[in-house]
Structure formats: C-alpha cells, structure tokens
Write an enzyme that holds these catalytic residues in place. Structure first.
Site, short mmCIF file in Angstrom:
data_model
loop_
_atom_site.label_atom_id
_atom_site.label_comp_id
_atom_site.label_asym_id
_atom_site.label_seq_id
_atom_site.Cartn_x
_atom_site.Cartn_y
_atom_site.Cartn_z
N GLU A 172 -35.67 -63.96 -55.73
CA GLU A 172 -35.38 -63.09 -56.87
C GLU A 172 -34.82 -61.74 -56.41
O GLU A 172 -34.02 -61.12 -57.13
CB GLU A 172 -36.63 -62.90 -57.73
CG GLU A 172 -37.22 -64.18 -58.30
CD GLU A 172 -36.21 -65.04 -59.06
OE1 GLU A 172 -35.20 -64.51 -59.55
OE2 GLU A 172 -36.45 -66.26 -59.15
N GLU A 199 -26.52 -67.44 -57.65
CA GLU A 199 -27.40 -68.26 -56.82
C GLU A 199 -27.00 -68.22 -55.35
O GLU A 199 -27.85 -68.38 -54.47
CB GLU A 199 -27.41 -69.70 -57.32
CG GLU A 199 -28.15 -69.90 -58.63
CD GLU A 199 -29.62 -69.53 -58.54
OE1 GLU A 199 -30.24 -69.71 -57.47
OE2 GLU A 199 -30.15 -69.03 -59.55
#
EC number: 3.4.17.19
Length: 494
Positions: free
Chosen positions: A260, A289
């Site tokens: 994260e 991502e």
C-alpha cells in the site's frame, strides 16, 4: 486572453472543484472501512449516493462539451488534461444519473454486508446484495459498451485501452511457465523453513510504520490504520494506507503495508502542479499496481532488503525459528498453495488473478449465475491449486472488490506485475548498487528512480507509454517470468 484560452481556463476551474469533491467521496470511503461505526452503514449509503449524484451532474454538465469544443492546448500538459476530460465526459454522459447514484448507494451497503458475511463465512447473506451490484454494473456496462463487450467496457475504467481479449492472450502466454515453475518448486527436494511463533499487534504495527518509512512514505501527508482488507486512499497531499494484523503471520502485515505504500507513494510523488487536475492521480490501475508490486516484491522480498528485515525481527521479537538471513529470505518467499490472494507468493499470485478474471468475466457476460459462484470458485480453485477451499472467507468472500462493484479491476494486478518486471530490469540498470542500499534498510535510491521515471508524470502519458518511456522498451510479460524463474529456481536449488 483569447476565447480558446478562456474556455480552457474555465474548464480547468470547473474540473478542479469536481476533483476536490471526488477526493471528499474517497475520504468517506476511507472512513467507512476504518473508523465508521457499524450502525452508520445505511446512512453512509445515502450520503455516498447523494455525493455521487452531485459528481455525476458535474461530470455530465453540458458546459463541458462547449468548453472542450472551444479549448485549445497550449502545451503537452493541457493536451493531456483535455484528453482525460474528454474521455471521462464521453463515458459519463452515457450513464444515467439515477443509475450512477443507485450504484453508489448499493455498493456502499454491500461493503458492510460483505464484511459481516466474511466474518461469519456466510455466503448466503452476501449473495442477494452481490446480485444487485452485478445487475447494476451490467446495466452500466451496457450503457458504456453500446453494443460491444460488457466486460471490456468495465475494464476501460481501470486500464484504458486494455480488453479481455488482450489480457486473456497475455494470461495464456504466462500460465504455462507459471504452472511449470510451481510444479518444479513444490516438487523440489529442498523446501525453506517457515516462520513460527506469535507476534503481537503493537509490535507488528511499529515495524510496519518503520517499513513504510524505509520506502519513503511521507507521514506528514499520510497515516496508517487497520482495515479488513488493506487498501490505500487519496492523492495530492493526503494519501492514506491501511494494513491488517494476523498474530501468527507478521508477513501479512508487513508486506500489505509495503504494497500500500507503493500505491500511496505513487500518488504523493505526482508533480504538485497537477494537483486536483485529471493528471493528479495515477494514470491506470495497471501502472498503480506496478508501483505497489515492485515495492513489495522485487524490492521488499529481495535478498538484500530481507537481510535487513531479519536483523529488525531479531531485535523486536523473541525466537521465531529462523537462525540466519538466508533462512529468513527463504521463509519470506516460501511457495505454497495458500487460499488468500493477498498472502500469495509470487509464483502463485498471478494464478489467483487469472481465476478471478475468468469468473468475473463470466458473471458480467451472464455465463455464470450469482447463485453458482461459490461452487464455480471452489471447483476452479481445486483444479488450479490442488486443494479444497475449507470456508468461504478463504474462498469467494476473501476480496472486497466485488462488493465495491470493481468488476474489471482484478486483471490489472497481473498487468501491474508485468509492468513491475519491466521496471525492475530498467531500475537495476540505472541504479547498479541498489542492493547495497536495500541491505541497509534504505529504499530511497530505488524509490527516487521510480518517482522520477513513473510517479511524477501522473496522468500525463497513456499507461503503456509511461512504462515504455521509463524502461526504454515495450512492456511484455517476459521480464517478469524470467525474474520469477531465476529467483525461485535459485531459492529452491533447482
């Protein structure tokens, strides 16, 4: 100021307010997953619906079409802003306002129902609201596709230019090498030892904060909280992260945090001149991502950084069954047929994604009934991973995405891994002493390169273009597969 320049200025002023309201909506979502009392779920769904109604009205305001017709781009930044606004407007006007509000209302309710159902392994409690979400998303997709493929229309929300056909072809190219590598590794004579012990929540969270700091997370513009499913939220000067704690498995917390942080650092690293404009956020979920996965895997799970982590673990925790940095590196990267995608090793992870891609595409296309989803999940998992799913929280209830209506999102995880594989090649060529830094627990040399080559651009370029410019070559799956085979064959002494 010319009329054309005035039109651009008016458009951007209007857009800035829309972007700010979008950030407020995101903050409501963050609160719902971290702080909101459980009893507030119904009211929050109405709040989210009301705000979505305001946002949809702004995003479809007829003045946008007038401004777009008159505005001229003075430079590449203006051209990119106009490209994003035009694309968003053309998509948004196809979706009726009441449908957009209904989706916001239902997905807000669905997240709370999903979390409760997951805690009780109660699929039946989740299926009715999931059916509502899918019905509304199919209606939205039909508006967007206008006769084309429904699933392609949803993918375009997360990865512009990608299609189910192109992603499916990439997955078909990857699957044989991944399956062969998994078979070789699981059948190897040498198997790394696993981490053992209990690791208290407070100590895990302290180390998670230090890991975030090592990867350059700016605590003046972020915070770390607990959530059922880890996520990041926000952009500009407010990018927050969450993690979760399992006391028998600290890697769950540590690598969720690093993952994260990769997302948040992308948002925080964007050129501040782009703040509250269409360029002020990550350009696609695949590129997003790529940042979270390269932080987590190529950097965070590499031998250099795990050697530093081993020293930290020795200082912070009592015995955990591993006596040296090599054994710790093996435990971090241990390959096993686990049930949870977010906890999966690098060899299995993309197989988890491919399964979800096939299932959700079938749901959206109407080839799979919602009532048959659990059986389809369990059958496919047994076929792909060789083990039976023991309970729903380790099966179809594990991910938050479908309750949020994020159909078309899952394939971007593997696309992000592919992009990360390419970026890792270019990074190591540009910063040849990177492992010396990582062995000291200092990822700044790596993250500075990523910030300069990828993150600062925000939405300036198209998704594949930003990766190509950073790497100097067209992105393909080959670098990722080569990296995985080299890493795990060496680790498992094959």
């Amino acid at each position: 100021m010319s009329a054309n320049n005035m039109a651009y200025a008016d458009l951007m002023a209007f857009q800035r307010e829309t972007e700010a309201l979008g950030q407020v909506a995101g903050r409501l979502g963050w609160d719902q997953e971290t702080m909101m009392p459980r009893g507030a779920a119904e009211q929050r769904s109405e709040e989210m619906s009301a705000l979505e109604g305001v946002l949809h009205a702004r995003r479809t305001d007829p003045r946008i079409a007038e401004w777009l017709a008159q505005a001229e781009a003075a430079d590449a930044v203006a051209a990119a802003n106009l490209r994003h606004i035009r694309r968003s407007y053309e998509r948004q006007v196809k979706v009726p306002g009441p449908l957009a509000q209904a989706l916001a209302r239902v997905t807000s309710r669905a997240q709370g129902i999903w979390a409760e159902a997951r805690s009780r392994d109660d699929v039946a409690a989740f299926l009715p609201i999931l059916a509502e979400v899918i019905k509304l998303r199919r209606e939205e997709a039909a508006c967007l596709a206008q006769g084309g493929d429904l699933y392609d229309a949803l993918i375009d929300d997360y990865e512009p230019g990608a299609t189910a056909e192109s992603l499916g072809a990439m997955f078909d190219a990857m699957r044989p090498r991944l399956v062969a590598l998994r078979s070789a590794v699981l059948g190897a004579a040498y198997q790394p030892a696993k981490l053992e012990g209990q690791f208290g929540q407070d100590a895990q969270m302290r180390m998670a904060r230090d890991l975030a700091t090592a990867f350059g997370y700016d605590w003046e513009r972020g915070r770390l909280d607990l959530a059922v499913h880890p996520f990041s939220s926000g952009s500009g000067d407010d990018a927050r992260i969450t993690t979760r704690v399992v006391e028998s498995d600290p890697f769950n917390c540590f690598y969720s945090t690093i993952h994260e942080v990769g997302h948040a650092c992308y948002e925080l690293g964007i050129d501040p001149d782009y703040r509250l404009t269409p360029l002020g956020a990550g350009v696609s979920m695949g590129v997003h991502e790529s940042q979270s996965r390269i932080y987590e895997n190529q950097l965070g799970r590499g031998r250099a950084f795990t050697s530093w982590m081993f020293g930290q673990m020795q200082t912070r925790f009592d015995g955990f069954g591993l006596t040296d940095a090599d054994a710790f590196y093996g435990a971090v990267n241990r390959v096993q047929s686990g049930f949870i995608r977010t906890e999966a090793d690098e060899v299995h992870y993309n197989l988890h994604v491919m399964m979800r891609f096939d299932l959700e595409r079938a749901l959206i296309r109407g080839d799979l009934a919602v009532g048959d989803l659990e059986a389809a999940w369990n059958d496919r998992f047994a076929a792909d991973f060789g083990v039976a799913v023991p309970r729903a929280s380790q099966g179809m209830l594990q991910d938050v995405h479908w309750s949020c209506g994020l159909f078309g999102y899952f394939p971007t995880y593997t696309l992000g891994n592919v992009y990360a594989g390419c970026l890792n090649v270019a990074l190591r060529q540009a910063v040849p002493d990177i492992d010396d830094h990582l062995a000291r627990g200092d990822a700044r040399a790596a993250t500075a390169w990523l910030r300069e080559t990828v993150q600062r651009h925000g939405g300036l370029y198209e998704p594949r273009e930003v990766v190509r410019l950073a790497c100097g070559f067209e992105p393909t799956e080959a670098p990722l597969l080569d990296y995985l085979e080299a890493k795990f064959k060496a680790l498992y002494r094959l």
